[in-house]
Design a protein around this motif. Sequence first.
Motif, PDB file in Angstrom:
ATOM      1  N   ASP A  79       1.077  -0.550 -10.944  1.00  0.00           N
ATOM      2  CA  ASP A  79       1.707   0.663 -10.873  1.00  0.00           C
ATOM      3  C   ASP A  79       2.008   1.758  -9.843  1.00  0.00           C
ATOM      4  O   ASP A  79       2.421   2.699  -9.972  1.00  0.00           O
ATOM      5  CB  ASP A  79       0.847   1.628 -12.045  1.00  0.00           C
ATOM      6  N   LYS A 106       7.492   1.576 -11.168  1.00  0.00           N
ATOM      7  CA  LYS A 106       7.308   2.423 -12.408  1.00  0.00           C
ATOM      8  C   LYS A 106       8.281   1.953 -13.486  1.00  0.00           C
ATOM      9  O   LYS A 106       9.015   1.061 -13.463  1.00  0.00           O
ATOM     10  CB  LYS A 106       7.942   3.935 -11.845  1.00  0.00           C
ATOM     11  N   THR A 126       8.489   2.323  -6.999  1.00  0.00           N
ATOM     12  CA  THR A 126       8.108   3.419  -6.479  1.00  0.00           C
ATOM     13  C   THR A 126       8.408   3.838  -5.075  1.00  0.00           C
ATOM     14  O   THR A 126       8.790   2.818  -4.367  1.00  0.00           O
ATOM     15  CB  THR A 126       6.618   3.621  -6.642  1.00  0.00           C
TER      16      THR A 126
END
Length: 318
Positions: free
Chosen positions: A64, A68, A93
């Motif tokens: 994470d 995303k 991300t």
Amino acid sequence: MDALLDQAVGLLRAGGVVGLPTETVYGLAALASQEHAVRRIFAIKRRPSNHPLIVHLASADAVDRWAKNVPDVARTLARAFWPGPLTLVLERTAVASDAVTGGQDTVALRVPDHPLALELLRRLDDGLAAPSANRFGKLSPTTAQHVRDDLGADVDLVLDGGPCAVGVESTIVDCSKGAPRVLRPGGVSGQALAAALGHEVPVAVASDVRVPGALPSHYAPRAGLILTTAERLADEVAQRQSWGAQVAVLSAGAPPLPPGTLLHAWSADPAEAARTLYAALRELDARGVDVVVAVPPAEGGLGQAVRDRLQRAAAPRG
Ligand code: TXA
Ligand code: MG
């Protein structure tokens, strides 16, 4: 090995590049956060800079940070196959730089199943951007010696983790655009993916993605490579020998061949064929053969990945 791992950590933090053992093939690794070091990878490989790299992680917990909108299907695949020969393409991300992703809005992530790679990743607390440690378009390395032979002094350190257990690159599954699609068959078979998800995962059309492994000619030995069937093998060999070529054969079992033909017999087990594929092609190159005539294994299990690599190695060279 502990001292070598410390040395690797120091080199990587200082912007170095390190030969990294994984269970698939050896990688050429730099810290994903260090753009200058990542650009050095492209220069060493002579790889076009818009071809994205895989970011290797210590565990699925790090996903994470890099990705995303991670869909459930990606979490399921990560749980089933990590650490292991599976790469997931996900929406990126801002942590994933343009240098790593080739400017795409996705990032490729994988947790390798090799104790040295995992220990290094744990000490680094960052991702390692790493393509296979070979020059662009050539055979991937499956031993530390292959990396030294190919890249020599261009790489700061090669960690020797022994011969790779899988022998072909990871399976790449794109989970960034709706239903998952296989971008490159590899160390996780189509059957294993289907078993984990409860449905087949279709293979994407190569032309709509930027995957160098999807270019027609790739993973190529120096010798020419001809693919044939067990039935046609002896004729194909005899024909080329009549033209004066030094011919070697890559095939399972003990096929009937003209006397004096060099036979590299591989296992009828496709996983074993995968494990030895690149080393076999390198060895035949080292013996100076002109042409390798190969009988690909059946499609099942890792047979699909072996057939894919043989087809690309046999494709017309640009
Ligand atoms: O097993 C492996 O995957 C090995 C080991 C070292 O991990 N790595 C490897 O890296 O094969 P490389 O660079 O030789 O191949 C990575 C492939 C390339 O075909 C690249 O285009 C694709 O992954 N790739 C990377 N990021 C991508 C993205 N965001 N979208 C689509 N394809 C991507
Ligand atoms: Mg490669």
